[in-house]
Write an enzyme that holds these catalytic residues in place. Structure first.
Site, short mmCIF file in Angstrom:
data_model
loop_
_atom_site.label_atom_id
_atom_site.label_comp_id
_atom_site.label_asym_id
_atom_site.label_seq_id
_atom_site.Cartn_x
_atom_site.Cartn_y
_atom_site.Cartn_z
N SER A 53 0.82 -1.21 0.00
CA SER A 53 0.00 0.00 0.00
C SER A 53 0.85 1.27 0.00
O SER A 53 2.01 1.27 0.43
CB SER A 53 -0.91 0.02 1.23
OG SER A 53 -1.65 -1.17 1.31
N1 SAH Z 1 -1.18 -4.96 3.88
C1 SAH Z 1 -0.36 -5.25 2.70
C2 SAH Z 1 -1.00 -4.81 1.40
C3 SAH Z 1 -2.01 -5.73 1.04
S1 SAH Z 1 -2.49 -5.95 -0.64
C4 SAH Z 1 1.02 -4.63 2.81
O1 SAH Z 1 1.28 -3.90 3.76
O2 SAH Z 1 1.84 -4.93 1.93
C5 SAH Z 1 -3.86 -7.01 -0.21
C6 SAH Z 1 -3.48 -8.39 0.21
O3 SAH Z 1 -4.68 -9.02 0.64
C7 SAH Z 1 -2.92 -9.26 -0.92
O4 SAH Z 1 -1.70 -9.80 -0.54
C8 SAH Z 1 -4.00 -10.32 -1.10
O5 SAH Z 1 -3.48 -11.58 -1.49
C9 SAH Z 1 -4.61 -10.38 0.28
N2 SAH Z 1 -5.96 -10.95 0.36
C10 SAH Z 1 -7.01 -10.78 -0.49
N3 SAH Z 1 -8.08 -11.48 -0.06
C11 SAH Z 1 -7.70 -12.10 1.11
C12 SAH Z 1 -8.36 -12.97 2.02
N4 SAH Z 1 -9.61 -13.38 1.84
N5 SAH Z 1 -7.66 -13.41 3.09
C13 SAH Z 1 -6.38 -13.03 3.30
N6 SAH Z 1 -5.71 -12.22 2.47
C14 SAH Z 1 -6.35 -11.76 1.38
#
Ligand code: SAH
Length: 225
Positions: free
Chosen positions: A68
């Protein structure tokens, strides 16, 4: 990986510039700014993007996901109104960057990721940074983490049209949940999502506030190896 603590930090200027930009952008909580300052973002981005680690921009990580934008990490962390006693659940570990920022602001972070390689990579960085208060799970975060519930705070870092009901159930009365709500980027490239803060009342009712427009990758059910 972090080496000699007395060596000059090659990123210090870029980092100072970023902190100033976040402050101007509305991140006014000093504890949040300190946590961001203490977190080496270069360890969470692919090597080719290291030179951009302190740009105020989202960057690609593996599996088509993103780390992010720092301003959004700051705004979401601030929106949770954390204190040192909080037990926090994060959905979407991704690179692990947001989890490390949270780990400086609360007692324990529980973070769930649905892509196994991303989680393994993030775990290696947590270990290298000695973040012993981050607990990880490979799984579908839409189900939350029932064995560890209830949580004081929950942060969802992937977009959905509504908050999965299991997450509200696992939030303590008086607890706060922040999540990007709206159509996922792959269905709506203009990404009309709003960051929302939900505060659960003692009676179980929920108050909602809009905190502004955001763009996140989609929250998806199930897991991927
Ligand atoms: N917080 C992260 C950015 C996240 S991008 C950071 O600091 O880098 C969003 C993430 O959510 C992705 O890695 C994606 O694979 C994950 N994601 C999406 N749906 C999800 C779910 N149902 N359970 C767990 N993770 C999920």
């Amino acid at each position: 990986m972090p080496g000699d603590p007395t060596a000059p930090d090659p990123y210090s200027e870029a980092k100072a510039r970023l902190i100033l930009e976040l402050r101007r952008g509305g991140v006014t909580d000093d504890a949040v700014l300190d946590a961001i300052e203490q977190t080496p973002r270069e360890l969470f981005v692919p090597e080719t993007f290291r030179g951009h680690a302190y740009d105020n921009a989202a960057l690609p990580i593996s599996q088509g996901q993103t780390i992010s934008q720092p301003l959004i990490v700051g705004m979401m962390s601030q929106a949770l109104k954390l204190d040192r006693r909080c037990k926090v659940l994060e959905i979407g570990t991704g690179s692990g960057y947001q989890a490390v920022v949270l780990s400086h602001l609360c007692r324990r972070v529980y973070t769930i990721e649905r892509w196994k390689p991303l989680l393994r990579q993030a775990e290696a960085v947590f270990h290298a940074l000695h973040r012993g208060n981050i607990h990880t799970r490979f799984g579908d975060g839409m189900k939350g983490w029932p064995e560890q519930a209830p949580f004081d705070r929950i942060m969802v870092t992937a977009a959905a049209e509504e908050v999965p009901p299991a997450l509200f159930e696992q939030l303590k009365p008086g607890g706060i949940l922040v999540a990007p709500i709206g159509r996922p980027l792959d269905q709506d490239p203009l990404g009309a999502q709003t960051l929302k803060r939900f505060t659960k009342g003692a009676d179980g009712g929920v108050a909602v506030e809009d905190l502004g427009g955001v763009r996140f990758v989609p929250l998806k059910p199930g897991t991927e190896n």
